[in-house]
Design an enzyme around this catalytic site. Structure first.
Site, PDB file in Angstrom:
ATOM      1  N   HIS A   1     -80.881  61.558-109.184  1.00 48.41           N
ATOM      2  CA  HIS A   1     -80.695  60.142-108.881  1.00 48.41           C
ATOM      3  C   HIS A   1     -80.214  59.411-110.148  1.00 48.41           C
ATOM      4  O   HIS A   1     -79.324  58.565-110.109  1.00 48.41           O
ATOM      5  CB  HIS A   1     -82.051  59.625-108.414  1.00 48.41           C
TER       6      HIS A   1
ATOM      7  N   GLU B   1     -58.514  43.324 -94.034  1.00 50.60           N
ATOM      8  CA  GLU B   1     -58.923  44.705 -94.340  1.00 50.60           C
ATOM      9  C   GLU B   1     -58.830  45.610 -93.129  1.00 50.60           C
ATOM     10  O   GLU B   1     -59.046  46.802 -93.221  1.00 50.60           O
ATOM     11  CB  GLU B   1     -60.344  44.727 -94.932  1.00 50.60           C
TER      12      GLU B   1
ATOM     13  N   ASP C   1     -61.067  48.915 -97.893  1.00 56.07           N
ATOM     14  CA  ASP C   1     -61.182  49.105 -96.458  1.00 56.07           C
ATOM     15  C   ASP C   1     -59.814  49.184 -95.791  1.00 56.07           C
ATOM     16  O   ASP C   1     -59.620  49.980 -94.877  1.00 56.07           O
ATOM     17  CB  ASP C   1     -62.038  47.996 -95.833  1.00 56.07           C
TER      18      ASP C   1
ATOM     19  N   CYS D   1     -58.828  41.498-103.451  1.00 57.58           N
ATOM     20  CA  CYS D   1     -60.180  41.541-104.004  1.00 57.58           C
ATOM     21  C   CYS D   1     -60.760  42.945-103.972  1.00 57.58           C
ATOM     22  O   CYS D   1     -61.956  43.140-104.114  1.00 57.58           O
ATOM     23  CB  CYS D   1     -61.096  40.555-103.292  1.00 57.58           C
TER      24      CYS D   1
END
Lengths: 802, 209
Positions: free
Chosen positions: A445, A690, A714, A761
């Site tokens: 992790h 997107e 996206d 963005c």
């Protein structure tokens, strides 16, 4: 039957002990006494030859257990063993259990026909009951792994070979523990091959310390109403591989301390600097003793519950980001919170030593961490850091400050055994240029977090850098976190070259930062807005300091994460207002909630979806949870009084969605109006571009909004039908793909026809190569990670020759 | 004397019976201060029992003599010194098997084997305030001086044992019953170190005759 020998200085004591034992077992128990000295054995002392004879009398092939009082009794018993032949000596156990209690427990167990080592364990645990009852003693005499209470009732057993190629590591062990917990049965496991156990099948810590490897033989014992069902199920489950693929290839074994292990890169980037050995900050929970043991039990239980809730939230989010298989590691972490062995250990410390919950819990965790670190299995050793981390989380729930922040006096590289995820999040990247882990691995992790923080790191450097003797270790190093290479004490020329490069880079960065407040104007005179993507107030402050021309994307998800319920309208208003104020009048584009997809919010109880990225996320979610949406829209409108605020809807795919979202916004406005709550109206509304369907219809959308903002991540993933998290498809996930660029061009064209500005963005906006392309296509604004702003502004002013 | 023959070994063990009889109260008093007040009685009982076996050992090899002494000590001393001195003689016996005389070097080897057995049985080390604080320096001194012969070697060994034993006075006991006293064990001689010094002193007396 196993024999018992009682050795004492006092004949009278030993004879009395014999009577006590035989009163419980009957006369058939083979029990002999060796005690006293002098002609009639009436003097105090022990006699090795008498012990020898006693052992030979009671040991008839099944073994014998020798209990003794103290001093010469021990030395004499050991001496007696020297006279036995090797074969028989193997069957004798000298036992440090308390003389009377141990003798009774051993006698009873022997009479039941138990094998020698079970009897030994019984004897060793003989004090436990008394300690539990009196709550007075230092259980220092208790063996490290507290003996589990005896199983009750009829005990069913079965033996089975472990088919898993990788052994019983954390994930299958977690599944096994979960499976076992489902039955009303007391289930214990032993590894007959390694001799480890028995342990409770519900104890994850116990299961992994069995060190069960491929083809080891396990014995499962079960008692209780569902014992048979449990055994049947566990047998089938183990035979099927405990959810692990049985054709899993075994990675080259990385054995502890064998050969010069190779370092591996766990977080890419080049780092150079002096080595610091910060050592491990010992965590010392306060020592104050407790009065009310029951209340302390409850405190621990409450802290476990609280930690579990918090972890569930964090992990649900990580699950979606990292995929199901990796997330199972975290569910294994959560099992620590239910581990009966750990909890029993902590409770026994509270009861017996009057330790407070934090101290007792930390004792149990530290002990378990130590036992993990001693395992031979590399994968399991890596889990020690996880265990440590979960332990810390519980400590924090108990109100203990766990300051485990690693700090060094000047910029450099740190050499650590391993880092906990909590420590990684606290590293100061200004000072800590890189991390060298002596242990650890790519799958931990912590490694994932190091990567996300952009701190170069390598692991498995234990054989290169002896941590305990800093005086003999190297003082400088260069690490390459991508390849895992490390160069110790590099020669002067290499060092100078790298340092010069890095110094130049830093100088450039300083210069860029100085210029960053000025506008970014291209050589041909176009003014490009360079804005920030922001997900917290701290980000907003950084953005302002780095000269952001505004916030191009305020991700409101941060308001909704890490909590048990949705934030109130007031709370949202306050947080948003603080961010708007931090920008001192520069425009702030607030994106409405983009949950779902890779961002789960447990309290929304979102259904599991086959394809979350194609499911109910972002605006689709908000339009199905109108109350949630309504509250957020009201909060956004109220915060708009603090500056130049704009609203943006994510994931718009159809005109209907935009209209519905606008209608909700109007409702929020009307309700505020009705309540006479101050807010500006109208507020500029824009939409994310997107989804390819929206891009195709950009010309239809343009008259309906005030701006577009293209989410390249996206848009790329939806255009090319490629999961952006799938590493196998990295090369397909390219925002420079002509189809994506063609859509971007179409969006810009439609927008400019209606005098709308268009922003990028997505991550690609901060990549100079991509940014150059977007500028060429006519983009008006780039919004990015705040730290990238000064560099990008400079780039826009003087784009590198193509 | 350049060699230690079986007659001398018997004489040594006989002398030890007398020595520990005379020092019984002395050792017991030392032990009373920091232990369970039985060391003098235990040693006296053990070596008196050894003495009764000696007549029957006339003419036997040294290994057998040591082994008999060892088994007798194991079964009669009673305290921790039983297995400790018993193990000492038992391992010394392994060096002296089938030998009717030991050269100075062989005596060194026997001492070495015996003292190693004490170390491994008692799991103590130098400075723990035990018999090893006399035995370990004695062995080192013996090995250094033994080129000059058996008696000079033993002289040095006894000197070292006495110094080592005297030096146990300020120590804090780490092993045995005395360790229960912790710091209160400081300020007293260790009875085990003293009894070990007597053992070597008697050997020197025997070898010098």
């Amino acid at each position: 039957m196993v024999g018992i020998v009682l050795v004492s200085h006092s004949r009278a004591l030993a004879e009395a002990a014999r009577k006590l034992v035989l009163a419980m077992t009957g006369d058939e128990l083979p029990l002999a006494v060796a005690a006293g000295t002098g002609d009639d054995r009436s003097e105090l002392g022990t006699d090795a030859t008498e012990i020898l004879t006693a052992i030979q009398t009671v040991e008839t092939g099944d073994g014998a257990l020798v209990l003794m009082d103290m001093g010469s009794a021990i030395l004499s018993a050991e001496t007696a063993l020297d006279f036995l032949d090797e074969d028989q000596r193997q069957r004798i156990r000298l036992c440090s259990a308390p003389f009377i209690e141990g003798a009774v427990a051993a006698g009873v167990s022997a009479k039941l026909g138990n094998p020698l080592d079970d009897i030994l364990r019984e004897a060793m645990g003989a004090l436990h009951q008394k300690q539990d009852h009196l709550h007075d003693t230092e259980p220092t005499a208790t063996p490290a792994s507290a003996p589990t209470p005896e199983m009750q009732g009829e005990i069913l057993t079965l033996r089975i070979a472990l088919p898993n190629p990788l052994g019983l590591h954390a994930r299958p062990a977690a599944r096994l523990a979960q499976e076992a917990a489902a039955f009303k049965a007391d289930i214990r496991l032993r590894n007959l091959t390694s001799g480890k156990g028995p342990i409770s099948a519900r104890s994850l810590t116990g299961l992994v310390t069995l060190e069960a490897r491929n083809r080891h033989e396990l014995e499962i014992a079960a008692s209780g109403p569902e014992a048979q069902a449990a055994l049947d199920r566990l047998k089938a489950f183990i035979d099927a591989g405990l959810g692990d693929p049985l054709d899993e290839t075994v990675p080259a074994p990385v054995e502890k301390a064998t050969g010069p292990a190779r370092t591996i890169g766990i977080s890419s980037g080049l780092a150079v600097g002096r080595l610091f050995f910060p050592g491990e900050s010992a965590i010392e929970p306060p020592a104050q003793a407790i009065e009310d043991v029951k209340a302390e039990y409850k405190r621990l239980q409450d802290a476990l519950t609280q930690t579990r809730t918090r972890m569930q939230q964090e992990m649900a989010a990580l699950t979606r980001q990292l995929g199901k298989a990796k997330a199972e590691i975290f569910s294994a972490q959560m099992l620590v919170l239910d581990d009966p062995q750990l909890i029993e250990k902590a409770e026994s410390r509270m009861a017996c030593q009057k330790e407070n919950a934090a101290r007792a819990w930390w004792f149990a965790i530290s002990e378990a961490v130590q036992s993990y670190l001693q395992l031979n299995d590399e994968l399991l050793r890596q889990r020690a850091a996880d265990l440590h981390d979960v332990g810390l989380a519980v400590l924090r729930s108990l109100g203990v400050a766990t300051n485990e922040k690693i700090e060094i006096p000047e910029p450099g590289l740190i050499v650590v055994r391993d880092l906990t995820p909590g420590q990684v999040t606290q590293l100061d990247p200004e000072k800590i240029r890189g991390v060298i882990c002596l242990e650890g691995g790519k799958t931990s992790h912590s490694a994932i977090l190091l990567r996300s923080r952009g701190i170069p790191a390598i692991a498995q450097a234990g054989s290169l850098i002896p941590p305990l003797r800093p005086s003999t270790t190297p003082t400088m190093a260069i690490i390459n976190g991508a390849s895992g290479e490390i160069q110790l004490d590099p020669d002067k020329a290499t060092l100078e070259k790298i340092e010069t490069e890095q110094a130049a880079q830093r100088e450039r960065a300083a210069l860029e930062k100085k210029e960053s407040a000025k506008p970014a104007v291209t050589p041909d005179g176009r003014h490009i807005e360079v804005a920030a993507n922001v997900g917290s107030l701290a980000d907003a402050q950084t953005a302002y300091e780095n000269g952001a021309d505004g916030i191009g994307l305020l991700r409101t998800e941060f308001l909704f994460m890490d909590r048990d319920s949705a934030p109130s309208e007031d709370e949202q208003t306050e947080s948003l207002r603080a961010i708007v104020e931090a920008m001192h009048g520069k425009p702030v584009v607030v994106r409405t909630l983009d949950a779902g997809g890779d961002k789960d919010l447990p309290y929304l109880n979102l259904p599991q979806e086959e394809n979350p990225f194609l499911g109910v996320r972002a605006i689709r979610l908000c339009l199905r949870r109108r109350e949630l949406f309504h509250t957020q829209l009201r909060a956004i409108l109220r915060a708009a009084t603090a500056g130049d605020l704009r609203i943006m809807f994510p994931m718009i795919a159809t005109m209907g969605e935009l209209q519905e979202a606008n209608a909700e916004l109007a409702k929020a406005h009307e309700s505020l109006l009705a309540e006479k709550i101050d807010h500006p109206w109208p507020v500029p509304v824009g939409m994310m571009m997107e989804v390819p369907s929206a891009a195709m219809l950009a010309a239809d959308f343009a008259p309906e909004v005030k701006f577009f903002s293209i989410g390249t991540n996206d848009l790329t993933q939806y255009t090319l039908a490629v999961d952006r998290g799938n590493t196998a498809l990295q090369d397909l996930s390219d925002p420079m793909n002509p189809a994506v660029l063609s859509l971007i061009e179409r969006i810009i064209h439609a927008a400019h026809a209606h005098q709308l500005p268009v922003a990028i963005c997505g991550e690609a906006g901060s990549d100079p190569a991509c940014a150059a392309k977007f500028l060429a296509l006519g983009i008006d604004e780039l919004s990015m990670n705040p730290r990238a702003i000064p560099g990008m502004k400079q780039f826009i002013r003087q784009p590198a020759p193509a | 004397m350049t060699e230690l023959d079986s007659k001398s070994v018997i004489a040594w063990l006989r002398l030890l019976g007398e020595v520990y009889g005379q020092k019984k109260d002395y050792l017991t008093d030392l032990d009373a201060a920091i232990g369970d007040a039985d060391h003098g009685a235990n040693m006296a009982r053990g070596f008196a029992a050894v003495a009764t076996k000696l007549d029957a050992l006339e003419g036997k090899d040294i290994g057998t003599i040591f082994k008999t002494a060892a088994m007798t000590l194991l079964s009669t001393v009673g305290g921790a010194s039983g297995p400790l001195y018993g193990s000492f003689f038992l391992q010394a016996a392994s060096v002296a098997n089938n030998k009717n005389a030991l050269t100075a070097a062989e005596v060194g080897a026997a001492l070495d084997a015996g003292i190693k057995a004490v170390v491994s049985r008692g799991k103590a080390q130098a400075g723990d305030k035990t018999m090893l604080d006399a035995l370990l320096p004695a062995l080192a001194a013996y090995q250094e001086a033994v080129v000059g012969g058996l008696v000079p070697g033993l002289q040095k060994a006894v000197e070292a044992a006495k110094a080592g034993s005297a030096a146990t006075k300020p120590l804090i006991a780490k092993k045995g019953r005395a360790s229960y006293l912790g710091e209160r064990s400081a300020g007293h001689l260790d009875p085990g170190a003293e009894s070990s010094t007597f053992l070597l002193d008697a050997l020197l007396t025997t070898a010098s005759q």
